[in-house]
Write a protein that holds these residues in place. Structure first.
Motif, mmCIF file in Angstrom:
data_model
loop_
_atom_site.group_PDB
_atom_site.id
_atom_site.type_symbol
_atom_site.label_atom_id
_atom_site.label_comp_id
_atom_site.label_asym_id
_atom_site.label_seq_id
_atom_site.Cartn_x
_atom_site.Cartn_y
_atom_site.Cartn_z
ATOM 1 N N HIS A 19 0.810 -1.207 -0.141
ATOM 2 C CA HIS A 19 0.030 0.137 0.065
ATOM 3 C C HIS A 19 0.915 1.340 0.023
ATOM 4 O O HIS A 19 0.577 2.344 -0.915
ATOM 5 N N SER A 47 -9.915 6.185 -1.324
ATOM 6 C CA SER A 47 -9.190 5.103 -0.756
ATOM 7 C C SER A 47 -9.494 5.026 1.042
ATOM 8 O O SER A 47 -9.716 3.892 1.497
ATOM 9 N N LEU A 118 -7.634 -3.825 1.356
ATOM 10 C CA LEU A 118 -6.805 -3.684 2.472
ATOM 11 C C LEU A 118 -7.236 -3.442 3.962
ATOM 12 O O LEU A 118 -6.701 -3.895 4.876
#
Length: 388
Positions: A19, A47, A118
């Protein structure tokens, strides 16, 4: 460290590093695609919002289905996002894809899908720490290791990504999904969650409100001060020094000092908020010591956030570890979105105003740390109710 926590921590470290590595790509990518600063900021915002909103949903799914399906689903979603991101950048660079369409693809794949995938990784790691580490000390240490893995990723990812970008933009662009694919294959081949716990603690969620208040305020103070600190110390290497000090402090506190000191979560929150407050005072008064001040702040934040997450885990039954882990991560995500925006607004009033606001948030967290919280579970014998 519990054996069942090893693979979730490895997955968290690798994917969080990916990331950070992908973040280092956004600058060169935005130049190649002709993206404006506002478009680039929107990718970051999407995000962050995806991570924040997905965290409690992953937690609910974990409590219903167990950690392995959530880990696999999160890695799979993140892999899909990274593949789409690489394809969008490649086709746009070759002028096969219009820049406007490539930007939409970045929002969907890099922003939303990768962010949502994530979010599953720290939720799984925190929940596994909560179900596999019995006792206050072991639980607190395990939770600290989750935070240390995230802090270490914050140090490794930018260094690796920056070095690879200098060589070629394509290398980190294609390496990112390959690394996530390897982790996914490792999880599918080897990961087996531990046995279901047989001691079920009654949840005392109302007693966790002060701890969540501390987590919210400490995370908010970090978001407020980071942008302000970079504005106040704009000399050569200032940004790199502050980022390095912040990451090093978190790893030192959560990965080394928490296991060595063996303090209770309540003591970690009291000491950590006070240390962070002292660091903010140095940021405000002596900008030339910014990196040192950030080291102090991050050590204090590492203590306080470990105490917060451990308290949240200890205050609920094993069957609720997923949702409480999701709420812990959502608390962090909310302030990560709001902190920098609020800091930028306050900076227009005066350069030191965001630092003062961060100190005020830390001072309020110090006050909350003296309120009683659920310190440990009260076990009772009952049927196992945590799914695999």
């Amino acid at each position: 460290m519990p054996r069942t926590l090893t693979l979730p921590l490895i997955a968290l470290l690798v994917v969080q590093s990916v990331h950070q590595m992908v973040i280092s790509l956004l600058g060169p990518v935005s130049i190649d695609l002709g993206l404006s600063a506002s478009q680039l900021g929107l990718v970051f915002a999407v995000s962050s919002a995806a991570i924040t909103l997905a965290s409690p949903l992953w937690g609910l799914l974990l409590d219903a289905a167990g950690p392995r399906p959530v880990l696999v689903a999160g890695l799979g979603l993140g892999l899909f996002g990274l593949v789409g991101h690489a394809a969008a950048v490649t086709f746009a660079a070759g002028e096969t894809l219009a820049p406007e369409v490539a930007f939409i693809f970045l929002l969907v794949f890099r922003g939303f899908l990768f962010g949502a995938g994530l979010a599953a990784l720290p939720v799984v790691a925190l929940a596994v720490a909560g179900t596999s580490a019995p006792g206050v000390t072991a639980r607190t240490t395990a939770v600290g290791l989750v935070g240390a893995a995230q802090g270490l990723a914050g140090l490794l990812g930018p260094v690796v990504g920056g070095a690879l970008v200098v060589a070629s933009l394509q290398v980190p662009l294609y390496l990112a999904p390959v690394l996530v694919l390897l982790v996914l294959a490792l999880v599918l081949a080897t990961y087996k969650p531990g046995d279901r716990p047989h001691d079920v603690a009654p949840s005392r969620s109302w007693e966790l409100l002060p701890a969540f208040g501390i987590g919210l305020l400490v995370n908010l103070s970090l978001g407020l001060v980071q942008v302000a600190a970079l504005h106040r110390d704009a000399g050569p290497g200032a940004v790199e020094g502050v980022v390095l000090a912040g990451g090093a402090g978190l790893v030192l506190a959560q990965g080394l000092l928490v296991p060595l000191l063996k303090w209770s979560p309540a003591r970690l929150m009291k000491a950590g908020t006070a240390i962070a407050l002292a660091g903010y005072a140095v940021v405000a008064a002596v900008p030339s010591l910014m990196a040192l001040a950030f080291l102090v702040v991050s050590i204090g934040a590492g203590f306080a956030l470990t105490g917060f997450a451990a308290t949240a885990s200890l205050g609920v039954a094993p069957r609720h570890q997923g949702i409480v882990a999701g709420l812990v991560m959502m608390t962090s995500g909310l302030t990560f979105v709001a902190g920098p925006v609020l800091s930028t607004v306050l900076h227009e009033v005066g350069p030191v105003v965001p630092v003062i606001a961060a100190g005020a948030a830390a001072a309020l967290a110090v006050a909350l740390s003296f309120l009683p919280v659920a310190a440990s579970p009260v076990p009772r014998t009952g049927p196992a109710d945590l799914p695999h």
